[in-house]
Enzyme design. Sequence first.
Site, PDB file in Angstrom:
ATOM      1  N   HIS A   1       0.676  -1.777   0.408  1.00 13.88           N
ATOM      2  CA  HIS A   1       0.012   0.646  -0.105  1.00 13.88           C
ATOM      3  C   HIS A   1       0.805   1.391   0.182  1.00 13.88           C
ATOM      4  O   HIS A   1       0.495   1.972  -1.119  1.00 13.88           O
ATOM      5  CB  HIS A   1      -0.817  -0.491   0.999  1.00 13.88           C
ATOM      6  CG  HIS A   1      -1.702   1.394   1.052  1.00 13.88           C
ATOM      7  ND1 HIS A   1      -2.903   1.144   1.021  1.00 13.88           N
ATOM      8  CD2 HIS A   1      -1.831   2.744   1.614  1.00 13.88           C
ATOM      9  CE1 HIS A   1      -4.063   2.602   1.448  1.00 13.88           C
ATOM     10  NE2 HIS A   1      -2.644   3.095   1.586  1.00 13.88           N
ATOM     11  N   GLU A   2       1.688   1.317   1.167  1.00 14.00           N
ATOM     12  CA  GLU A   2       2.596   2.605   1.150  1.00 14.00           C
ATOM     13  C   GLU A   2       3.257   2.428  -0.288  1.00 14.00           C
ATOM     14  O   GLU A   2       3.960   4.402  -0.301  1.00 14.00           O
ATOM     15  CB  GLU A   2       3.631   2.283   2.249  1.00 14.00           C
ATOM     16  CG  GLU A   2       2.776   2.870   3.703  1.00 14.00           C
ATOM     17  CD  GLU A   2       2.178   3.581   2.942  1.00 14.00           C
ATOM     18  OE1 GLU A   2       1.683   4.638   2.621  1.00 14.00           O
ATOM     19  OE2 GLU A   2       0.669   3.715   4.477  1.00 14.00           O
TER      20      GLU A   2
ATOM     21  N   GLU B   1      -4.491   7.965  -3.052  1.00 20.05           N
ATOM     22  CA  GLU B   1      -5.186   6.293  -2.333  1.00 20.05           C
ATOM     23  C   GLU B   1      -5.170   6.370  -3.876  1.00 20.05           C
ATOM     24  O   GLU B   1      -5.281   4.439  -3.386  1.00 20.05           O
ATOM     25  CB  GLU B   1      -6.201   7.256  -1.446  1.00 20.05           C
ATOM     26  CG  GLU B   1      -6.511   5.537  -0.840  1.00 20.05           C
ATOM     27  CD  GLU B   1      -5.304   5.934   0.578  1.00 20.05           C
ATOM     28  OE1 GLU B   1      -5.650   4.921   0.377  1.00 20.05           O
ATOM     29  OE2 GLU B   1      -4.652   6.278   0.511  1.00 20.05           O
TER      30      GLU B   1
ATOM     31  N   HIS C   1       1.778   3.928  -3.158  1.00 22.61           N
ATOM     32  CA  HIS C   1       2.217   5.956  -3.058  1.00 22.61           C
ATOM     33  C   HIS C   1       3.634   6.439  -3.048  1.00 22.61           C
ATOM     34  O   HIS C   1       3.590   7.664  -3.022  1.00 22.61           O
ATOM     35  CB  HIS C   1       1.607   6.824  -1.065  1.00 22.61           C
ATOM     36  CG  HIS C   1       0.731   6.361  -0.823  1.00 22.61           C
ATOM     37  ND1 HIS C   1      -0.625   7.023  -1.535  1.00 22.61           N
ATOM     38  CD2 HIS C   1      -0.010   5.902   0.487  1.00 22.61           C
ATOM     39  CE1 HIS C   1      -1.519   6.250  -0.796  1.00 22.61           C
ATOM     40  NE2 HIS C   1      -1.588   6.084   0.143  1.00 22.61           N
TER      41      HIS C   1
END
Length: 502
Positions: free
Chosen positions: A264-265, A294, A268
């Site tokens: 997830h990160e 996001e 980003h």
Amino acid sequence: MEKKFEELKKRLHEIYYLQSVMSVLTWDQNTYLPPAGANARGSHFAVLGKIAHEKQTDPKLGKLIEELIPWTKNLPYDSDEAALVRLAKREYEKAVRLPTPFVAELNEHLAKTYQVWVEARAENQFAKVEPYLEKTLELSRAYAEFFPGYEHIADPLIAESDYGMKASAIRKIFRELREELVPLVEQVTSQPEADLSFLHQHYPKERQLEFSRYIAGRLGLDQKRARIDLSPHPFMIRFSHGDIRITTRVDEQNLADCLFSVIHETGHALYELGIDPSYEGTPLYDGISSGVHESQSRLWENIVGRSRDFWEYFYPQLQAVFPAQLSQVSLDEFYRGINHVKRSLIRTEADELTYNLHVIIRFELELALLEGELRIKDLPEAWRSRYQSDLGVTPPDEKRGVLQDVHWYAGLIGGAFQGYTLGNILSAQFFEAALKAHPDIPNQIKQGNFTTLHDWLKENIYRYGSKYTAEEIVQRATGSSLTIQPYMNYLRKKYKELYRIT
């Protein structure tokens, strides 16, 4: 005019790098700062925030922007120069509405509140942080009042992270999404539960971190420009074009937590690392909105990272790292396990189907707080009530209830959560557009190759940074405005196949 433009960039560089220093302090606060350093850190933020805000609101900066506006009207709308002056004007007009003492007070208060939240969460004591949250709500309302003429008091707060969106539009999108999701959640959760015990064996911390770093690198994370550390709440933060920080957390009894937090990160980080480097030192060097940002973390985490195609390639490697835990678990069992749908308490651990219900609850609680319909002291009970009515589960304590998310304890109340669901919606819309351009992407993913997808995202989203508005980016990349249909099509197809329902 060219000389004035260079002067504008020089002034913006100073602001940018002051904010970068504050980002370094934020990362340190979340990773290595000893508890006794919290008060001093609040003072650091207050002083630096004051200096940055004074530079952001300098009348000479405003005069320079006004002098450059006529010049940019003779430039193409798509030019970097015109985009920078447009964005600088918007940022300046926002900054001058906020008094410098207010900005200093806010920065200092939030730094202290974060540390109290860390302690309150560990001790399961909302009462400990309650007075700080009361102050945050007061400051959040005060922030909105600096932007009169709003339709809803949350609108100026929403605009801070999702410029162009309003509470009314988000409510409409969320209402449509909820109407589609609830029946699908009911249908899926009525099926027999899968055996997830294999995910909750002992998975040593260092091996989890090593494999997660490996996956991040395979997805495209340049580890000469990024590093991964631990924090209570996973996040990504940028210091510069060559310095991106990711944090995660590790539960040795939960394989999925660290792994998918890192993916997830990494999403980003890939966005930030893909911005045109010539924009560094200006407001253009940033993701355009929390929703678009996001969309990238959710695209890589869920659409790619939880796909069967992805694990056809990586599951044998994961089994080799954890043979005692996974050697007897088939790929089908693993795939079903990491996509298991269950009504749960924790947003960050929620499956794709129920996740947005967590976000909608938070968004609506934020609006109720700002409207004065809900008091801070009643927030824990309101949280429990909404979880019971919307998800059919009741938090047994405050740590797994109102204290679970950092957002209200490290930032303003309002505009903190809607980006997660907007991002989910956009992730499918962007991925659909990428597949139309490159139908072979799924086959490439099966081979552990993400170059084509990553390149499409860089070309159509990442490189532009904040050059265009979120609406413009979505239109340019997909040919339409934000719509929930690609997202719902993706969810229906995936989960009806997974759970063998019609």
